[in-house]
Design a protein around this motif. Sequence first.
Motif, PDB file in Angstrom:
ATOM      1  N   VAL A  32      74.307 -22.952 -14.474  1.00 57.65           N
ATOM      2  CA  VAL A  32      73.385 -21.825 -14.551  1.00 57.65           C
ATOM      3  C   VAL A  32      73.263 -21.137 -13.187  1.00 57.65           C
ATOM      4  N   GLY A  33      73.204 -21.937 -12.109  1.00 48.10           N
ATOM      5  CA  GLY A  33      73.152 -21.362 -10.769  1.00 48.10           C
ATOM      6  C   GLY A  33      74.403 -20.576 -10.421  1.00 48.10           C
ATOM      7  N   THR A  34      75.550 -21.032 -10.923  1.00 49.07           N
ATOM      8  CA  THR A  34      76.802 -20.302 -10.690  1.00 49.07           C
ATOM      9  C   THR A  34      76.752 -18.921 -11.335  1.00 49.07           C
ATOM     10  N   ILE A  35      76.242 -18.860 -12.559  1.00 43.40           N
ATOM     11  CA  ILE A  35      76.091 -17.560 -13.234  1.00 43.40           C
ATOM     12  C   ILE A  35      75.196 -16.648 -12.408  1.00 43.40           C
ATOM     13  N   ASN A  36      74.156 -17.225 -11.839  1.00 43.30           N
ATOM     14  CA  ASN A  36      73.248 -16.480 -10.956  1.00 43.30           C
ATOM     15  C   ASN A  36      74.033 -15.804  -9.840  1.00 43.30           C
ATOM     16  N   PHE A  37      74.889 -16.556  -9.155  1.00 44.65           N
ATOM     17  CA  PHE A  37      75.608 -16.004  -8.012  1.00 44.65           C
ATOM     18  C   PHE A  37      76.768 -15.104  -8.423  1.00 44.65           C
ATOM     19  N   VAL A  38      77.366 -15.343  -9.580  1.00 44.80           N
ATOM     20  CA  VAL A  38      78.394 -14.416 -10.068  1.00 44.80           C
ATOM     21  C   VAL A  38      77.781 -13.041 -10.271  1.00 44.80           C
ATOM     22  N   GLY A 158      76.658 -21.351  -5.147  1.00 39.84           N
ATOM     23  CA  GLY A 158      76.827 -20.087  -4.421  1.00 39.84           C
ATOM     24  C   GLY A 158      78.275 -19.775  -4.122  1.00 39.84           C
ATOM     25  N   PRO A 159      78.991 -20.647  -3.382  1.00 44.94           N
ATOM     26  CA  PRO A 159      80.400 -20.368  -3.111  1.00 44.94           C
ATOM     27  C   PRO A 159      81.267 -20.350  -4.359  1.00 44.94           C
ATOM     28  N   PHE A 160      80.960 -21.231  -5.329  1.00 44.46           N
ATOM     29  CA  PHE A 160      81.757 -21.195  -6.553  1.00 44.46           C
ATOM     30  C   PHE A 160      81.512 -19.893  -7.301  1.00 44.46           C
ATOM     31  N   GLY A 161      80.257 -19.425  -7.277  1.00 40.95           N
ATOM     32  CA  GLY A 161      79.954 -18.137  -7.878  1.00 40.95           C
ATOM     33  C   GLY A 161      80.635 -16.990  -7.159  1.00 40.95           C
ATOM     34  N   ILE A 185      79.894 -10.686 -18.065  1.00 43.72           N
ATOM     35  CA  ILE A 185      79.171 -11.732 -17.345  1.00 43.72           C
ATOM     36  C   ILE A 185      77.747 -11.889 -17.886  1.00 43.72           C
ATOM     37  N   GLY A 186      77.125 -10.780 -18.259  1.00 45.30           N
ATOM     38  CA  GLY A 186      75.785 -10.858 -18.835  1.00 45.30           C
ATOM     39  C   GLY A 186      75.774 -11.631 -20.141  1.00 45.30           C
ATOM     40  N   ILE A 187      76.752 -11.408 -20.988  1.00 45.74           N
ATOM     41  CA  ILE A 187      76.825 -12.116 -22.265  1.00 45.74           C
ATOM     42  C   ILE A 187      77.031 -13.611 -22.052  1.00 45.74           C
ATOM     43  N   VAL A 188      77.848 -13.973 -21.060  1.00 40.54           N
ATOM     44  CA  VAL A 188      78.075 -15.399 -20.764  1.00 40.54           C
ATOM     45  C   VAL A 188      76.758 -16.090 -20.426  1.00 40.54           C
ATOM     46  N   GLY A 189      75.952 -15.470 -19.573  1.00 42.92           N
ATOM     47  CA  GLY A 189      74.667 -16.072 -19.213  1.00 42.92           C
ATOM     48  C   GLY A 189      73.734 -16.233 -20.393  1.00 42.92           C
ATOM     49  N   ILE A 190      73.691 -15.241 -21.276  1.00 37.77           N
ATOM     50  CA  ILE A 190      72.826 -15.305 -22.458  1.00 37.77           C
ATOM     51  C   ILE A 190      73.243 -16.446 -23.380  1.00 37.77           C
ATOM     52  N   LEU A 191      74.532 -16.773 -23.422  1.00 37.80           N
ATOM     53  CA  LEU A 191      75.022 -17.858 -24.276  1.00 37.80           C
ATOM     54  C   LEU A 191      74.797 -19.240 -23.654  1.00 37.80           C
ATOM     55  N   ALA A 270      91.677 -10.822  -5.331  1.00 39.57           N
ATOM     56  CA  ALA A 270      91.588 -11.881  -6.335  1.00 39.57           C
ATOM     57  C   ALA A 270      92.427 -13.095  -5.956  1.00 39.57           C
ATOM     58  N   SER A 271      93.618 -12.865  -5.425  1.00 38.49           N
ATOM     59  CA  SER A 271      94.531 -13.986  -5.181  1.00 38.49           C
ATOM     60  C   SER A 271      94.300 -14.679  -3.850  1.00 38.49           C
ATOM     61  N   TRP A 272      93.703 -13.989  -2.848  1.00 35.38           N
ATOM     62  CA  TRP A 272      93.534 -14.591  -1.523  1.00 35.38           C
ATOM     63  C   TRP A 272      92.071 -14.740  -1.105  1.00 35.38           C
ATOM     64  N   PHE A 273      91.301 -13.642  -1.178  1.00 39.45           N
ATOM     65  CA  PHE A 273      89.911 -13.746  -0.703  1.00 39.45           C
ATOM     66  C   PHE A 273      89.060 -14.629  -1.602  1.00 39.45           C
ATOM     67  N   ALA A 274      89.212 -14.481  -2.929  1.00 41.52           N
ATOM     68  CA  ALA A 274      88.359 -15.234  -3.848  1.00 41.52           C
ATOM     69  C   ALA A 274      88.449 -16.743  -3.617  1.00 41.52           C
ATOM     70  N   PRO A 275      89.657 -17.336  -3.620  1.00 40.45           N
ATOM     71  CA  PRO A 275      89.700 -18.789  -3.358  1.00 40.45           C
ATOM     72  C   PRO A 275      89.290 -19.151  -1.938  1.00 40.45           C
ATOM     73  N   ALA A 276      89.641 -18.299  -0.955  1.00 42.30           N
ATOM     74  CA  ALA A 276      89.257 -18.597   0.435  1.00 42.30           C
ATOM     75  C   ALA A 276      87.737 -18.617   0.578  1.00 42.30           C
ATOM     76  N   ALA A 277      87.061 -17.633  -0.008  1.00 42.65           N
ATOM     77  CA  ALA A 277      85.608 -17.573   0.089  1.00 42.65           C
ATOM     78  C   ALA A 277      84.961 -18.739  -0.654  1.00 42.65           C
ATOM     79  N   GLY A 278      85.433 -19.014  -1.870  1.00 42.07           N
ATOM     80  CA  GLY A 278      84.858 -20.096  -2.648  1.00 42.07           C
ATOM     81  C   GLY A 278      84.982 -21.442  -1.948  1.00 42.07           C
ATOM     82  N   ILE A 279      86.160 -21.719  -1.386  1.00 44.95           N
ATOM     83  CA  ILE A 279      86.392 -23.011  -0.740  1.00 44.95           C
ATOM     84  C   ILE A 279      85.591 -23.122   0.556  1.00 44.95           C
TER      85      ILE A 279
END
Length: 431
Positions: A32-38, A158-161, A185-191, A270-279
């Motif tokens: 749920v917290g991940t959805i928050n940060f996404v 937070g980082p995973f989001g 993303i909104g629909i995912v949180g509601i589910l 998507a291919s470089w920043f996203a995984p770098a930021a998450g990790i």
Amino acid sequence: MTEATAFAATKGAQIYRGTARRNFALGMLFVVGTINFVDRQLLSVLVEPIRADMQFSDTQFGLLTGLAFALFYAAMGVPVAMIADRWNRVKLIGLSCIVWSAFTAACGLASNFWQLALMRFGVGAGEAGGTAPSLSVIADLYPPAKRPFAIGLFTCNGPFGVFVGAAFGAWAAANIGWRNAFVVIGIVGILVAPLLIWLVREPMRGAMDTQKQADAALPFGQSLAMFVRRRSLRMVMVGSGLAAFVSYGMLNWIPAFLMRTQKMPLEAMASWFAPAAGITFGVGILGGGWLVSRAAERSPRAYGTIPALATAVLVPTFIAALLVDSWQLSLALMLVPMAACTAYVAPALALVQNLTPPRSRATAAAVLMLMFNIVGLGLGPLFAGMVSDALKPEHGDASLRWALMALMPFAVAAGFAQFAMTRHLDKDFAE
């Protein structure tokens, strides 16, 4: 609180004795917290396509990602946390997730700046019921010695989001458009929210504490007085507020800096920043919590020294990353400061949970998060956006480089405040 009210507030609560059950509850809170940060990160990643569609300035974008969200988050944070200290926290978190997810989906329907700002107000108000009540639940799932690491695991949402938001946002911008990205993303949180309410039971308050404490919820004035009375709580407010100012300013503007100033392609986001930021954000948050959990067994001063050391590493490495010319080298050099800028989060949140009684923990966490969100999320991105706009006539697309550089004096001040806190920790923990 009367005995009847107290009984009603804890009816159906249980002590989580099994490791698997408490870890499952932590995992659901993480989701749920991940959805928050996404929901938060999505707007930062989609800034360029939204700017092209609606003609925003950097100052307006700083308002959308920072102050517009943070004001309503902060305004609702304390009242919702006071409800959490008196009512079923798990149900409150689930209902809040439905609210913020509905407003996230509505962001995709906005046609101008003010409509989008209004939807962000709603997202902020809903998300106020997420983090502080979750921290209170975690404090009743794990004993004090394990809380920094458990909270570190939780705040890795937070980082995973950031990773999920950056990866999905970049893909969505190229394939389904920025509007549909918000709707999905909104629909995912509601589910997901009903699953949390259905699968996770409310834990017994104070069950994991080593000393029996009063069961009655404290009035807000008494909860606030704890921050006045204990010097370490005052200093963690100052140090965390400044650290959040820097980290949120970095988090919200690094994607735009890499794309606009360093000419990073959207596909590479998507291919470089996203995984770098998450990790890196995950390493910083989890590493800060793990190091403090280990070091605090010898001395509670670790709650201040480890964040201060991380801040000392952040400043020179981030300056180096801003001064190079290519996005590849800039991103590579940013790995260290992106990890270091989040190392304060788990120690600060765990410190507040460990120095406050069970039925004031959500409120106390909300008070700390006022600093996180008003000073950090509210003013950090806005400050960087205003500096960028002011410097744009002279520096053009490079104005973001100097706007991010302007965050570094605040990082130095945060490090001094974090280190100054160490003088008071022994006394406050002894009390």
